[in-house]
Design a protein around this motif. Structure first.
Motif, PDB file in Angstrom:
ATOM      1  N   PRO A 245       0.916  -0.841  -0.183  1.00  0.00           N
ATOM      2  CA  PRO A 245       0.122   0.022  -0.542  1.00  0.00           C
ATOM      3  C   PRO A 245       0.978   1.396   0.161  1.00  0.00           C
ATOM      4  CG  PRO A 245      -0.312  -1.217   1.884  1.00  0.00           C
ATOM      5  CD  PRO A 245       0.883  -1.735   1.138  1.00  0.00           C
ATOM      6  N   TYR A 246       1.987   0.948   0.112  1.00  0.00           N
ATOM      7  CA  TYR A 246       3.595   2.333   0.546  1.00  0.00           C
ATOM      8  C   TYR A 246       3.754   2.381  -0.507  1.00  0.00           C
ATOM      9  CZ  TYR A 246       5.484  -1.597   2.694  1.00  0.00           C
ATOM     10  OH  TYR A 246       6.137  -2.145   3.876  1.00  0.00           O
ATOM     11  N   TYR A 247       3.464   1.723  -1.821  1.00  0.00           N
ATOM     12  CA  TYR A 247       4.355   2.023  -3.059  1.00  0.00           C
ATOM     13  C   TYR A 247       4.167   2.286  -4.582  1.00  0.00           C
ATOM     14  CZ  TYR A 247       6.207   0.103  -7.722  1.00  0.00           C
ATOM     15  OH  TYR A 247       6.713   0.168  -8.803  1.00  0.00           O
ATOM     16  N   HIS A 248       4.189   3.212  -4.376  1.00  0.00           N
ATOM     17  CA  HIS A 248       3.420   4.983  -5.065  1.00  0.00           C
ATOM     18  C   HIS A 248       4.130   4.118  -6.180  1.00  0.00           C
ATOM     19  CE1 HIS A 248       1.470   6.723  -1.751  1.00  0.00           C
ATOM     20  NE2 HIS A 248       2.290   6.227  -1.505  1.00  0.00           N
ATOM     21  N   GLY A 249       4.993   3.711  -6.895  1.00  0.00           N
ATOM     22  CA  GLY A 249       5.200   3.566  -8.411  1.00  0.00           C
ATOM     23  C   GLY A 249       6.261   4.763  -8.412  1.00  0.00           C
ATOM     24  N   GLN A 250       5.895   5.167 -10.190  1.00  0.00           N
ATOM     25  CA  GLN A 250       6.627   6.071 -11.042  1.00  0.00           C
ATOM     26  C   GLN A 250       6.321   7.685 -10.533  1.00  0.00           C
ATOM     27  OE1 GLN A 250       5.614   5.444 -14.931  1.00  0.00           O
ATOM     28  NE2 GLN A 250       6.947   3.766 -14.651  1.00  0.00           N
ATOM     29  N   LEU A 251       5.801   7.167  -8.713  1.00  0.00           N
ATOM     30  CA  LEU A 251       6.283   8.776  -8.516  1.00  0.00           C
ATOM     31  C   LEU A 251       7.197   9.787  -8.468  1.00  0.00           C
ATOM     32  CD1 LEU A 251       3.705  10.259  -6.438  1.00  0.00           C
ATOM     33  CD2 LEU A 251       4.728   9.449  -4.536  1.00  0.00           C
ATOM     34  N   THR A 252       7.334  11.405  -9.324  1.00  0.00           N
ATOM     35  CA  THR A 252       8.526  12.043  -9.460  1.00  0.00           C
ATOM     36  C   THR A 252       8.569  12.496  -7.392  1.00  0.00           C
ATOM     37  OG1 THR A 252       6.991  13.818  -9.211  1.00  0.00           O
ATOM     38  CG2 THR A 252       7.593  12.713 -11.186  1.00  0.00           C
ATOM     39  N   LYS A 253      10.214  12.617  -8.217  1.00  0.00           N
ATOM     40  CA  LYS A 253      10.282  12.985  -6.279  1.00  0.00           C
ATOM     41  C   LYS A 253       9.862  14.361  -5.849  1.00  0.00           C
ATOM     42  CE  LYS A 253      14.963  15.056  -4.504  1.00  0.00           C
ATOM     43  NZ  LYS A 253      16.320  15.359  -5.013  1.00  0.00           N
ATOM     44  N   ARG A 254       9.646  15.370  -6.999  1.00  0.00           N
ATOM     45  CA  ARG A 254       8.815  16.400  -6.504  1.00  0.00           C
ATOM     46  C   ARG A 254       6.980  15.714  -6.224  1.00  0.00           C
ATOM     47  NH1 ARG A 254       9.279  22.117  -8.969  1.00  0.00           N
ATOM     48  NH2 ARG A 254      11.281  21.117  -9.378  1.00  0.00           N
ATOM     49  N   GLU A 255       6.525  15.245  -6.410  1.00  0.00           N
ATOM     50  CA  GLU A 255       5.375  14.471  -5.535  1.00  0.00           C
ATOM     51  C   GLU A 255       5.721  14.236  -4.406  1.00  0.00           C
ATOM     52  OE1 GLU A 255       2.921  13.794 -10.278  1.00  0.00           O
ATOM     53  OE2 GLU A 255       4.362  12.354  -9.405  1.00  0.00           O
ATOM     54  N   CYS A 256       6.668  12.633  -4.770  1.00  0.00           N
ATOM     55  CA  CYS A 256       6.847  12.181  -3.646  1.00  0.00           C
ATOM     56  C   CYS A 256       7.170  12.887  -1.978  1.00  0.00           C
ATOM     57  CB  CYS A 256       8.285  11.383  -3.371  1.00  0.00           C
ATOM     58  SG  CYS A 256       8.772  10.622  -1.992  1.00  0.00           S
ATOM     59  N   GLU A 257       8.805  14.225  -2.113  1.00  0.00           N
ATOM     60  CA  GLU A 257       8.283  15.040  -1.400  1.00  0.00           C
ATOM     61  C   GLU A 257       7.173  16.158  -1.333  1.00  0.00           C
ATOM     62  OE1 GLU A 257      11.209  17.819  -3.015  1.00  0.00           O
ATOM     63  OE2 GLU A 257      13.114  16.367  -2.942  1.00  0.00           O
ATOM     64  N   ALA A 258       5.899  16.438  -1.615  1.00  0.00           N
ATOM     65  CA  ALA A 258       5.408  17.356  -1.347  1.00  0.00           C
ATOM     66  C   ALA A 258       3.768  16.032  -0.462  1.00  0.00           C
ATOM     67  CB  ALA A 258       4.208  17.221  -2.771  1.00  0.00           C
ATOM     68  N   LEU A 259       3.799  14.489  -0.855  1.00  0.00           N
ATOM     69  CA  LEU A 259       3.316  14.179   0.324  1.00  0.00           C
ATOM     70  C   LEU A 259       3.877  13.729   1.554  1.00  0.00           C
ATOM     71  CD1 LEU A 259       1.812  10.842  -2.632  1.00  0.00           C
ATOM     72  CD2 LEU A 259       1.120  12.419  -1.178  1.00  0.00           C
ATOM     73  N   LEU A 260       5.110  13.539   0.849  1.00  0.00           N
ATOM     74  CA  LEU A 260       5.559  13.244   2.662  1.00  0.00           C
ATOM     75  C   LEU A 260       5.878  14.348   3.695  1.00  0.00           C
ATOM     76  CD1 LEU A 260       8.771  10.997   1.373  1.00  0.00           C
ATOM     77  CD2 LEU A 260       6.558  10.191   3.022  1.00  0.00           C
ATOM     78  N   LEU A 261       5.957  16.120   2.999  1.00  0.00           N
ATOM     79  CA  LEU A 261       6.701  16.551   3.962  1.00  0.00           C
ATOM     80  C   LEU A 261       4.797  17.526   3.984  1.00  0.00           C
ATOM     81  CD1 LEU A 261       9.362  18.405   2.516  1.00  0.00           C
ATOM     82  CD2 LEU A 261       9.059  16.844   4.625  1.00  0.00           C
ATOM     83  N   LYS A 262       3.844  16.817   3.750  1.00  0.00           N
ATOM     84  CA  LYS A 262       2.504  17.538   3.629  1.00  0.00           C
ATOM     85  C   LYS A 262       1.972  17.165   4.825  1.00  0.00           C
ATOM     86  CE  LYS A 262      -2.059  17.359   1.934  1.00  0.00           C
ATOM     87  NZ  LYS A 262      -3.250  16.060   1.605  1.00  0.00           N
ATOM     88  N   GLY A 263       2.199  16.319   5.905  1.00  0.00           N
ATOM     89  CA  GLY A 263       1.548  16.680   7.209  1.00  0.00           C
ATOM     90  C   GLY A 263       2.874  17.170   8.340  1.00  0.00           C
ATOM     91  N   GLY A 264       3.507  17.128   8.305  1.00  0.00           N
ATOM     92  CA  GLY A 264       5.132  17.598   8.848  1.00  0.00           C
ATOM     93  C   GLY A 264       5.426  16.693  10.156  1.00  0.00           C
ATOM     94  N   MET A 265       5.093  15.630  10.157  1.00  0.00           N
ATOM     95  CA  MET A 265       5.312  14.441  10.562  1.00  0.00           C
ATOM     96  C   MET A 265       6.536  13.932  10.203  1.00  0.00           C
ATOM     97  SD  MET A 265       2.718  11.813  12.229  1.00  0.00           S
ATOM     98  CE  MET A 265       3.177  10.205  12.339  1.00  0.00           C
ATOM     99  N   ASP A 266       7.285  13.579  11.770  1.00  0.00           N
ATOM    100  CA  ASP A 266       9.238  12.968  11.304  1.00  0.00           C
ATOM    101  C   ASP A 266       8.923  11.513  10.897  1.00  0.00           C
ATOM    102  OD1 ASP A 266      10.540  15.744  11.073  1.00  0.00           O
ATOM    103  OD2 ASP A 266      11.117  14.649  13.200  1.00  0.00           O
ATOM    104  N   GLY A 267       8.883  10.785  10.443  1.00  0.00           N
ATOM    105  CA  GLY A 267       9.140   9.390  10.167  1.00  0.00           C
ATOM    106  C   GLY A 267       8.030   9.358   9.156  1.00  0.00           C
TER     107      GLY A 267
END
Length: 132
Positions: A4-26
């Motif tokens: 469920p946490y595999y996102h395939g051909q997600l770009t680096k920029r899209e990935c960063e936006a998803l991960l940083l959205k909540g501001g939570m470490d980890g």
């Protein structure tokens, strides 16, 4: 890949936006590498920055992760075990994996739909609400 946490051909920029959205470490996810064909990237957020660890497929389907220098190289039989290892603190990553970012459209192939009990039995109404 049925994770469920595999996102395939997600770009680096899209990935960063998803991960940083909540501001939570980890926060973490796995995506395909844009620069190394066949490699995967395990991306994890820490202190408003996204760290990327490459995952390489070894012989016989095993996986190896590229971690900090001085950390013993580990080989894993599958990605689930790799993730499980790094959910524990002090395993060679900047921060342990604590919050998987799930794909919105994830539907595991092996999971069978569960049957709902007949909720319309013994109803006196001519109409019923349609559930999503």
């Amino acid at each position: 890949m049925d994770l469920p946490y595999y996102h395939g051909q997600l770009t680096k920029r899209e990935c960063e936006a998803l991960l940083l959205k909540g501001g939570m470490d980890g926060n973490f996810l796995i995506r395909d590498s844009e620069s190394v064909p066949g490699a995967l990237c395990l991306c994890v957020s820490f202190k408003k920055f996204v760290y990327t660890y490459r995952i390489f497929r070894e012989k016989h389907g095993y996986y190896k992760i590229q971690t900090e220098d001085g950390t013993p190289k580990q080989i894993f039989p599958n990605l689930e075990e790799l993730i499980s290892r790094y959910e524990k603190p002090g395993q060679g990553m900047i921060v342990h994996l604590s919050n998987p970012i799930m794909r919105k459209n994830f539907c595991p192939r092996r999971q069978r739909p569960t049957l709902q009990p007949n909720i319309y039995e013994n109803t006196n109404s001519d109409y019923v609400d349609v559930l999503p």
